[in-house]
Design an enzyme around this catalytic site. Structure first.
Site: not given
Ligand SMILES: *Cc1c(COP(=O)(O)O)cnc(C)c1O
Length: 367
Positions: A32, A128, A257, A304
């Site tokens: 998966k 779940r 930043y 990013m």
């Protein structure tokens, strides 16, 4: 190229063989989420070549992609919600987990030409997936329209082998198996174990284990089970990136930043051409890269598309050099485990979040 994930398929082969031996039973390769970020089809083919007999995915789309790649091994998809295109799944011979009466009714309705192969999923304590309250209402009659081929459940705490919940879940699973056998289903596949249980709880292996993370060479839990090396697993992925730029800066230079960090001395900084859009966690602290035979820590915030590392004043690294973001650790480089810890997360999240902008390159073909 500015970044790449090198995937060593021979490591996956080694891990599958090792896990199969540990389990002493059939192995379903969990592929998966793009094979935990390693690439769905190449990993699936490798796992099958190494002895896996089943493939497991969460989504129907993932199973369809495997069939479209020409893979004809049994495939189980376990997160297929009501409203899905069950007819398509049945046509493609994709086996389906069933966890509710609503889904069972829809799958039965879609089984008019050809019966769906289903695995009954039981909630044995994780709360779940799986039947819980509806389990007692499930009767042989309700199952007549489908072909029941398996029964399974999932551990919540297999990475803590001493936890009492493991024994409780095993007991509940055995009881559910007993009930379904009393309906006459005596030959179906029983499967419960994930990677951690495969490695530490032999009593839970039944007819098949479902291994994910360990197949990729990573430990299900570094703290409780030890790392890849301790488990004789070989990490399959090495994440590499180019240094876009190397520059010398004085002490007390703010970086990134928010100017959240300053250089502590005169040093060389390098800009690594990967960022949070590529899966480098913005929260990561105390991780970094392996550059010119040395660890260079992240300094300042991850952006990013890029992050900055402190190479140290003596570094010989140059703009354009390649660095290792994580690897198997054998040279001293950071590992996916290190990045997991540095990000208050786990190795699973580190490898699965490597973004689609990062090409997967296969360093060995074994299928
Ligand atoms: C993801 C998953 C697995 C594999 O778990 P690992 O810890 O990666 O081995 C097995 N079974 C189910 C149902 C899963 O969702």
């Amino acid at each position: 190229m500015r970044a790449e994930a090198l995937v060593d398929l021979s490591a996956i082969k080694h891990n599958v063989e090792l896990l199969k031996k540990e389990a002493g039973t059939n192995l379903l390769a969990v592929v998966k989420a793009d094979a935990y970020g390693h690439g769905l089809v190449p990993v699936a083919k490798t796992a099958l070549a190494a002895g896996a007999t089943y493939l497991g995915v969460a989504l129907l789309e993932e199973a369809i992609e495997l069939r479209e790649a020409g893979i004809d091994a049994p495939i189980l998809a376990w997160l297929v919600q009501p409203g899905s295109d069950f007819k398509r799944a049945i046509d493609l011979d994709i086996e389906l987990a069933v966890a509710s009466l609503v889904a069972l009714a829809e799958i039965t309705a879609a089984s008019s030409d050809k019966k769906a192969k289903v695995h009954l999923e039981i909630d044995t304590g994780m709360s779940r997936g799986g039947f819980l309250d509806e389990w007692e209402s499930l009767t042989p009659k309700l199952l007549q329209g489908v072909d029941v081929v398996g029964i399974f459940s999932h551990f919540a705490r297999a990475d803590e082998p001493e936890a009492a919940q493991n024994a409780e879940q095993l007991d509940r699973f055995s009881a559910a198996v007993g009930r379904i056998q009393s309906f006459g289903y005596t030959k179906i596949l029983r499967h419960l174990s994930n990677s951690a249980a495969t490695l530490k709880n032999g009593a839970a292996s039944f007819d098949m284990v479902r291994t994910g993370i360990a197949m990729y060479g990573l430990s299900p839990d570094v703290q409780t089970l030890g790392d890849s090396k301790a488990l004789a697993l070989r990490p399959a992925m090495q994440l590499r990136a180019a240094l876009y730029l190397v520059k010398s800066v004085p002490a007390d230079t703010p970086v990134g930043y928010g100017a959240t960090e300053l250089t502590s001395s005169d040093t060389k900084l390098a800009v690594v051409a990967m960022g949070y859009a590529d899966g480098i966690p913005r929260i990561a602290h105390h991780a970094g890269v392996w550059s010119s035979g040395k660890r260079a820590p992240i300094i300042g915030r991850v952006s990013m598309d890029q992050f900055v590392v402190d190479l140290g004043a003596q570094s010989k690294a140059q703009s354009g050099d390649w660095v290792v973001v994580f690897g198997n650790g054998s040279h001293g480089e950071f590992t996916a485990d290190d990045w997991g810890i540095a990000s208050q997360s786990i190795n699973y999240e580190i490898v699965t979040r490597i973004g689609p902008r990062v090409p997967r390159i296969y360093s060995a073909h074994v299928y």
